[in-house]
Design a protein around this motif. Structure first.
Motif, short mmCIF file in Angstrom:
data_model
loop_
_atom_site.label_atom_id
_atom_site.label_comp_id
_atom_site.label_asym_id
_atom_site.label_seq_id
_atom_site.Cartn_x
_atom_site.Cartn_y
_atom_site.Cartn_z
N ASN A 215 43.64 35.89 31.28
CA ASN A 215 44.97 36.35 31.53
C ASN A 215 45.15 37.74 30.83
OD1 ASN A 215 45.53 34.27 33.73
ND2 ASN A 215 45.29 33.19 32.13
N VAL A 216 44.00 38.99 30.99
CA VAL A 216 44.60 40.08 30.28
C VAL A 216 45.63 40.83 30.78
CG1 VAL A 216 42.87 39.51 28.51
CG2 VAL A 216 41.98 40.82 30.27
N ARG A 217 45.35 41.95 30.73
CA ARG A 217 46.35 43.12 31.26
C ARG A 217 45.33 44.43 31.85
NH1 ARG A 217 49.61 45.69 28.86
NH2 ARG A 217 48.73 44.84 27.08
N GLU A 218 45.56 45.24 32.73
CA GLU A 218 44.35 46.14 33.44
C GLU A 218 44.16 46.92 32.26
OE1 GLU A 218 44.96 48.33 36.69
OE2 GLU A 218 44.96 46.40 38.26
N GLN A 219 45.07 47.31 31.27
CA GLN A 219 45.08 48.53 30.03
C GLN A 219 44.18 47.97 29.45
OE1 GLN A 219 48.55 49.93 28.65
NE2 GLN A 219 47.90 50.91 27.23
N GLU A 220 43.82 46.51 29.01
CA GLU A 220 43.01 45.91 27.91
C GLU A 220 42.34 45.63 28.27
OE1 GLU A 220 46.37 42.23 25.75
OE2 GLU A 220 46.34 42.31 28.26
N GLN A 221 41.91 45.94 29.33
CA GLN A 221 40.57 45.83 30.22
C GLN A 221 39.91 47.09 29.81
OE1 GLN A 221 41.01 43.78 34.22
NE2 GLN A 221 39.48 42.27 33.88
N GLU A 222 40.53 48.30 29.68
CA GLU A 222 40.75 49.20 30.21
C GLU A 222 40.05 49.45 27.96
OE1 GLU A 222 42.96 52.09 31.24
OE2 GLU A 222 42.91 51.40 32.97
N ARG A 244 31.60 42.95 29.88
CA ARG A 244 32.05 42.48 31.10
C ARG A 244 33.96 42.86 31.17
NH1 ARG A 244 28.27 37.88 32.89
NH2 ARG A 244 26.43 38.97 32.87
N VAL A 245 33.76 43.17 32.52
CA VAL A 245 35.42 42.87 32.50
C VAL A 245 35.18 42.25 34.06
CG1 VAL A 245 36.59 44.32 31.29
CG2 VAL A 245 35.77 45.24 33.60
N TYR A 246 36.03 41.17 34.47
CA TYR A 246 36.37 40.59 35.63
C TYR A 246 37.93 40.07 36.75
CZ TYR A 246 37.26 36.53 32.87
OH TYR A 246 37.15 35.52 32.03
N HIS A 247 37.68 39.82 37.63
CA HIS A 247 39.10 39.23 38.12
C HIS A 247 38.61 37.58 39.03
CE1 HIS A 247 43.02 39.87 40.41
NE2 HIS A 247 43.19 38.58 39.87
N SER A 248 39.37 36.36 38.09
CA SER A 248 38.79 35.31 39.10
C SER A 248 39.64 34.58 39.49
CB SER A 248 38.06 34.39 38.35
OG SER A 248 38.81 34.51 36.91
N SER A 249 40.44 34.10 40.53
CA SER A 249 41.66 33.01 41.20
C SER A 249 41.99 32.59 39.92
CB SER A 249 40.87 32.43 41.63
OG SER A 249 40.16 31.10 42.32
N ALA A 250 41.11 31.39 39.45
CA ALA A 250 41.47 30.45 37.44
C ALA A 250 42.30 31.15 36.93
CB ALA A 250 39.83 29.68 37.83
N ASP A 251 41.04 32.37 35.98
CA ASP A 251 41.68 33.34 35.07
C ASP A 251 42.07 34.24 34.84
OD1 ASP A 251 40.54 30.53 34.00
OD2 ASP A 251 38.49 31.64 34.04
N GLY A 252 42.22 34.54 36.35
CA GLY A 252 42.95 36.03 36.71
C GLY A 252 42.06 37.02 35.73
N LEU A 253 43.04 38.26 35.15
CA LEU A 253 41.91 39.22 34.37
C LEU A 253 41.20 39.06 33.36
CD1 LEU A 253 44.28 42.55 35.55
CD2 LEU A 253 42.48 42.44 37.13
#
Length: 274
Positions: A215-222, A244-253
């Motif tokens: 459950n992080v933000r896109e900026q944090e992924q970058e 890895r960065v990912y997006h799942s229905s259970a855990d969000g980003l």
């Protein structure tokens, strides 16, 4: 059909056999292909006979070890699939620090075997992938920063060529073939029936590292990808990490770090804290 199969040896599966549907299926079930024949080879002679048979009958061949080719290239419609998964013998020469394996061994089999003797191995990350396909494709794994790619440890290969003849290739004999196979050898030059690897020194401790950020933000992924790449440039070579960065229905980003460190858990914790 029996006359058509004359010359093939090993366990032969055709579309008429009850196990055909299971036997033809590769790892990627999105790809559905229907070979003419599948032959499970137990010996070099079985492989040689299959190659000679394919030339005699003008039937294209596919070579299958672990069956993990994502694009389905180890299978095919109206082909002869040479399956070498039954050829999975292994032995270690302690004096030469060598591992000799048959072409059908998987990462899991090799890891279990060498670990029982106290050795590591620069293998792949998926346990059911065939070592021959992994190493002949270059061989990136979680030991690469410490021991190099899988093909870097490859010392000799034994293959069945297009004429059904057994060839041994190394740095002294058939050196061009050996060079080509260490990166482009996945079925391009023959059927690998045996490989000899140099083994790394024995180890006492290997630490698994896994950190998951949910459950992080896109900026944090970058920022994560940037920090991970910069940190790894100068990190101790005993550690290899996948980021890895990912997006799942259970855990969000999310963001994931997974890898191994050749050393103690305490040393790994200290290193990661830096």
């Amino acid at each position: 059909m029996n006359n058509f199969l004359y010359g093939l040896t090993g366990d032969i599966v055709t579309p008429l056999d009850p196990i055909y549907s299971e036997a033809r299926q590769g790892f990627n079930t999105a790809i559905q292909q229907f070979p003419l024949i599948i032959v499970y080879c137990a010996t070099k002679t079985d492989v040689s006979n299959a190659v000679i048979w394919s030339r005699r009958h003008c039937v294209p061949i596919r070579i299958r070890s672990g069956g993990h080719n994502y694009e389905g290239y180890s299978n095919g419609d109206c082909t002869l699939v040479i399956d070498i998964s039954q050829m999975n013998d292994m032995r270690i020469d302690e004096g030469l620090n060598e591992l000799i394996v048959q072409g059908g061994v998987t990462n899991k089999l090799v890891y279990e075997f060498v670990a029982s003797k106290g050795y590591p191995f620069p293998g792949g990350t998926c346990p059911t992938v065939g070592v021959s396909g992994y190493a002949l494709g270059g061989g990136w794994g979680l030991s690469c920063r410490n021991f190099g790619l899988g093909c870097d440890s490859l010392k000799e290969i034994e293959l069945i060529n297009y004429e059904g003849i057994t060839i041994k290739a190394n740095r002294e004999n058939h050196c061009d073939l050996f060079w080509a196979c260490r990166g482009a050898g996945g079925g391009n030059f023959g059927v690998i029936v045996s490989m000899t690897f140099n083994l790394p020194p024995k180890v006492r401790n290997v630490t698994l590292i896994e950190i998951d950020y949910l459950n992080v933000r896109e900026q944090e992924q970058e920022e994560f990808l940037y920090v991970w790449q910069e940190w790894l440039k100068t990190a101790d070579k005993r550690i290899t990490l996948i980021g890895r960065v990912y997006h799942s229905s259970a855990d969000g980003l999310g963001m994931l770090i997974r890898g191994i460190f050749y050393g103690s858990a305490e040393a790994a914790m200290e290193m990661m804290a830096d």
